[in-house]
Scaffold this motif. Sequence first.
Motif, short mmCIF file in Angstrom:
data_model
loop_
_atom_site.label_atom_id
_atom_site.label_comp_id
_atom_site.label_asym_id
_atom_site.label_seq_id
_atom_site.Cartn_x
_atom_site.Cartn_y
_atom_site.Cartn_z
N GLU A 1 -69.77 39.41 24.95
CA GLU A 1 -68.63 38.98 24.14
C GLU A 1 -67.40 38.73 25.01
OE1 GLU A 1 -68.52 38.22 21.07
OE2 GLU A 1 -70.19 39.19 20.04
N THR A 2 -67.21 39.59 26.02
CA THR A 2 -66.07 39.42 26.93
C THR A 2 -66.21 38.13 27.73
OG1 THR A 2 -65.87 41.82 27.12
CG2 THR A 2 -64.77 40.50 28.80
N PHE B 1 -71.44 42.89 28.42
CA PHE B 1 -70.15 42.19 28.50
C PHE B 1 -70.24 40.77 27.93
CE2 PHE B 1 -69.86 45.37 31.91
CZ PHE B 1 -68.64 45.96 31.60
N ASN C 1 -60.66 31.55 26.91
CA ASN C 1 -59.35 31.63 27.56
C ASN C 1 -59.26 30.68 28.74
OD1 ASN C 1 -58.74 33.63 25.73
ND2 ASN C 1 -59.10 35.32 27.15
N LEU D 1 -61.70 35.73 33.56
CA LEU D 1 -62.16 37.08 33.24
C LEU D 1 -61.06 38.11 33.51
CD1 LEU D 1 -64.69 38.56 32.22
CD2 LEU D 1 -65.37 38.86 34.62
N HIS E 1 -61.40 45.60 33.29
CA HIS E 1 -62.59 46.39 33.59
C HIS E 1 -63.79 45.48 33.87
CE1 HIS E 1 -65.70 49.40 33.59
NE2 HIS E 1 -66.26 48.90 32.50
N ALA E 2 -63.98 44.48 33.01
CA ALA E 2 -65.08 43.54 33.23
C ALA E 2 -64.90 42.79 34.55
CB ALA E 2 -65.16 42.56 32.06
N THR F 1 -58.71 38.34 30.81
CA THR F 1 -59.31 38.77 29.55
C THR F 1 -59.57 40.27 29.51
OG1 THR F 1 -60.39 36.61 29.32
CG2 THR F 1 -61.27 38.41 27.98
N ASP F 2 -60.14 40.81 30.61
CA ASP F 2 -60.54 42.21 30.62
C ASP F 2 -60.62 42.70 32.07
OD1 ASP F 2 -62.19 44.59 30.70
OD2 ASP F 2 -62.81 44.16 28.65
N GLN G 1 -65.28 35.29 25.52
CA GLN G 1 -63.82 35.26 25.35
C GLN G 1 -63.14 34.70 26.59
OE1 GLN G 1 -61.96 36.15 22.46
NE2 GLN G 1 -60.48 34.98 23.68
N ALA G 2 -63.66 35.06 27.77
CA ALA G 2 -63.09 34.53 29.02
C ALA G 2 -63.27 33.02 29.09
CB ALA G 2 -63.76 35.21 30.22
#
Length: 290
Positions: free
Chosen positions: A101-102, A99, A109, A45, A51-52, A48-49, A105-106
């Motif tokens: 989608e994030t 979150f 990744n 995470l 903020h998240a 990836t982001d 994505q994590a």
Amino acid sequence: MSPAFQTLASHFQLLRLKVFMQLQQDTILPAFKGSMLHGWFGHALKGTDEHAFHVFYGEHAGQQPKPYMICPGADRKTTWHRGEIFDFDIVLFGDACQFAETVIQACQNGEALGFGAKRCPLKLISISSVLPASLRAGIHPYYLSEHFNQPLPTQLQTELALHFTSPVRLKHRGSILKHGAPRLDECIRHIYRRWLLLSRFWVVDDDQLFNALNEELPRLGDYEMADHSYYEDWQRYSHKQQDALPFGGLMGQVSFFGDIATAHPWLALGMHLHMGGKTTFGLGGFQLIG
């Protein structure tokens, strides 16, 4: 269900994602994989982001619970072979559902990070949403109230049991409870407190609703209790603190019989939120038998 319980349940959104990963080589994994998954997901995470990552892993206000759980499967085997499929759940609460989608994505990744001490290579097979009555491809949040469409017990004498599926870390007089399961009213109080804090910080901050919910806590009649719990002493290695930390809790089963029908919706609620400490690692899980 009582009015305040129904109101809050109808506002409390959650998303339970089931992740399937295929191992690309033979490897050794820990028996309880919650700590491993918690670290793996944190690294994935963060990459990836930011903020998240801060929302999920950062330090916030006092007593503010994290808005997610990572729940490993019940399989405690340690020897895994190439090609086997490993699954786990990531549960998002309230505002954290945005979150989704994030998080996916994590997980994608995270293939490159691998599992375990040897960083076993991974292949993401699929991610699905766990709904109250089905498993569905894609992102599908729902509301807690959807779990309470079935009629509740009405008979005066009711039997309910809790089967602990992961160590349940409850405190009694400031110390982790190691000998004897808590009484039913204590279990309900722990579930109420967790739901209240998750709701206040991540769903809706409504003191009037919370006060009404407190007034609606079940008033139990006389009941008997059969305790078949035991303490399982686990530890996890913390890279942050460079030390092994206690991670154990109650396992086994505890049952209650008597004038306790009003406890049913609260215990059913607890199955979806878990109770006690270290819930983000998947601890505090139980199945309700009733």
